[in-house]
Write an enzyme that holds these catalytic residues in place. Structure first.
Site, PDB file in Angstrom:
ATOM      1  CD  GLU A 118      52.976  29.104  50.768  1.00 22.95           C
ATOM      2  OE1 GLU A 118      53.104  30.228  51.328  1.00 22.95           O
ATOM      3  OE2 GLU A 118      53.291  28.901  49.572  1.00 22.95           O
ATOM      4  CG  ASP A 139      53.454  33.539  53.070  1.00 23.15           C
ATOM      5  OD1 ASP A 139      52.873  33.720  51.986  1.00 23.15           O
ATOM      6  OD2 ASP A 139      53.754  32.416  53.511  1.00 23.15           O
ATOM      7  CB  THR A 146      51.704  35.995  48.306  1.00 26.91           C
ATOM      8  OG1 THR A 146      51.768  35.324  49.574  1.00 26.91           O
ATOM      9  CG2 THR A 146      50.351  36.666  48.164  1.00 26.91           C
ATOM     10  CG  HIS A 152      43.970   9.339  51.627  1.00 26.40           C
ATOM     11  ND1 HIS A 152      43.776   9.548  52.964  1.00 26.40           N
ATOM     12  CD2 HIS A 152      43.595  10.493  51.012  1.00 26.40           C
ATOM     13  CE1 HIS A 152      43.314  10.772  53.155  1.00 26.40           C
ATOM     14  NE2 HIS A 152      43.198  11.367  51.983  1.00 26.40           N
ATOM     15  CB  SER A 163      43.466  14.391  52.739  1.00 23.69           C
ATOM     16  OG  SER A 163      42.099  14.115  52.620  1.00 23.69           O
ATOM     17  CG  ASP A 193      44.757   7.394  55.460  1.00 27.57           C
ATOM     18  OD1 ASP A 193      45.698   7.298  54.652  1.00 27.57           O
ATOM     19  OD2 ASP A 193      43.807   8.196  55.322  1.00 27.57           O
TER      20      ASP A 193
END
Length: 374
Positions: free
Chosen positions: A178, A186, A183, A164, A322, A225
């Site tokens: 990430e 990091d 920023t 989805h 999700s 899913d």
């Protein structure tokens, strides 16, 4: 006068953001009788206009599903929709034959071992989950990228996520390595008071191909899913230790047995208990709930290929999480194995007695291996 207009503009924008948050938390009892495909709210001009006039109830009633934190709506046929920009992927090469053994054995490790780990808390440590992916979508209203879904790196060319999150709208950016979305560099303060910064910045990738499970949303609402995103360029794990794969479970992996020994942990940049999204990657530890108990809550919609975790007040995955990974280990230390993909949950996240529903990765191990290409 200019300052007044600017204040009004900011107030209006804050109001629209608040209303979208209301949609996210109050309208997850999806509309299921839409005769047309559900589309992102910002592409349905008629319903998007109602957001601007604060008539949120009509939009709630038209909500079919969510793509991250973006509502998908059953748009009236009379509405003039503005197509959202779609990425132009690199033309797919001629598919190569299936090759076994494409899932790495060196997986599920921390990228950073600075300081002691605090387990069961909310904020992750820098480099703690190097397989995390943030899926970004171009926002036609703001001309910025919204990171609305998560995913996980499983080998040098593929990211695993929820179907989805890639249907009907595909991500424009897949960001890896990430930790803090706000920023460019990091950094965190270690337990000893030393500022430690990631030696490598986050990297943005494009997709070459996206493959959702062929049975997605056909056997039941949000069934099967799961999806694979093939990146246009491979990840160099040796060069960048801040991007690493998570381990995949075997087809016969016993989630119940593993969960009896340890709680699983889900991570993401989604909504917090305060109703705001987080720039810093968060985590929460969750207990498993048996499917028969879970089905009492979800009226028999939970399938054998799904698992339920949570039901603890104030602890849950939420909108924006999700597609992200639910992982587990033998001793809350590496290696970590991904056992679930964030799929759907209660309209108000973290409700006591109402667990979230996750795609069971072990049930799709064969499909993953048969879909991967070199």
């Amino acid at each position: 006068m200019q300052e007044c207009r600017e204040r009004r503009r900011k107030t209006t924008m804050k109001g629209r953001i608040f209303l979208l948050m209301q949609l996210l938390h109050l309208a997850v009892s999806f509309k299921t009788d839409c005769p047309r495909p559900c589309i992102p709210l910002d592409t349905c001009s008629e319903l998007a206009a109602l957001i601007r006039t604060a008539d949120v109830k009509v939009v709630q009633e038209a909500t079919c599903a969510f793509q991250g934190v973006m509502p998908l709506v059953c748009c009236p046929e009379s509405s003039t929709t503005t197509p959202s920009p779609t990425p132009t992927p690199t033309p797919n090469p001629t598919p190569k034959p299936f090759v076994s053994g494409l899932l790495p054995k060196d997986c599920g490790q921390f990228a950073n071992l600075q300081g002691n780990r605090v387990h069961g808390g909310n904020k992750t440590r820098l480099g703690e989950y190097p397989w995390m992916a943030a899926l970004g979508y171009n926002n036609a209203l703001t001309n910025k990228v919204d990171f609305l879904c998560g995913g996980s790196v499983i080998n040098e060319r593929y990211v695993l996520t929820a179907a989805h999150c890639v249907s009907p709208k595909q991500p424009d950016i897949i960001r890896l390595g990430e930790w803090d979305l706000s920023t460019d560099e990091d950094c965190e303060i270690t337990d000893s008071g030393f500022e430690f910064c990631a030696p490598e910045p986050a990297q943005d990738f494009l997709y070459e191909e996206i493959l959702s499970h062929p049975d997605y949303n056909s056997r039941a609402q949000v069934s099967d899913d799961i999806a694979l995103i093939r990146l246009t360029t491979p990840i160099n794990f040796r060069r960048n230790r801040w991007i690493q794969p998570v381990c995949m479970p075997e087809q016969d992996f016993n989630v119940r047995s593993a969960a009896d020994q340890r709680n699983a942990v889900v991570s993401g940049w989604g909504f917090t208990e305060n109703g705001t999204v987080s720039d810093v990657l968060l985590q929460v530890y969750l207990p498993m709930v048996d499917n028969d108990v879970c089905n009492t809550t979800y009226k028999g919609r939970v399938l054998d290929e799904q698992v339920c975790f949570g039901g603890v007040k104030g602890k849950d995955s939420c909108g924006g999480d999700s597609g992200g990974p639910l992982v587990i280990s033998a001793s809350q230390a590496p290696p970590f194995t991904q056992i679930g993909i964030v799929s759907y949950g209660p309209r108000d996240c973290g409700r006591e007695g109402v667990p979230g529903v996750y795609t069971s990765v072990a049930k799709y191990r064969n499909w993953i291996e048969q879909t991967l290409r070199e």
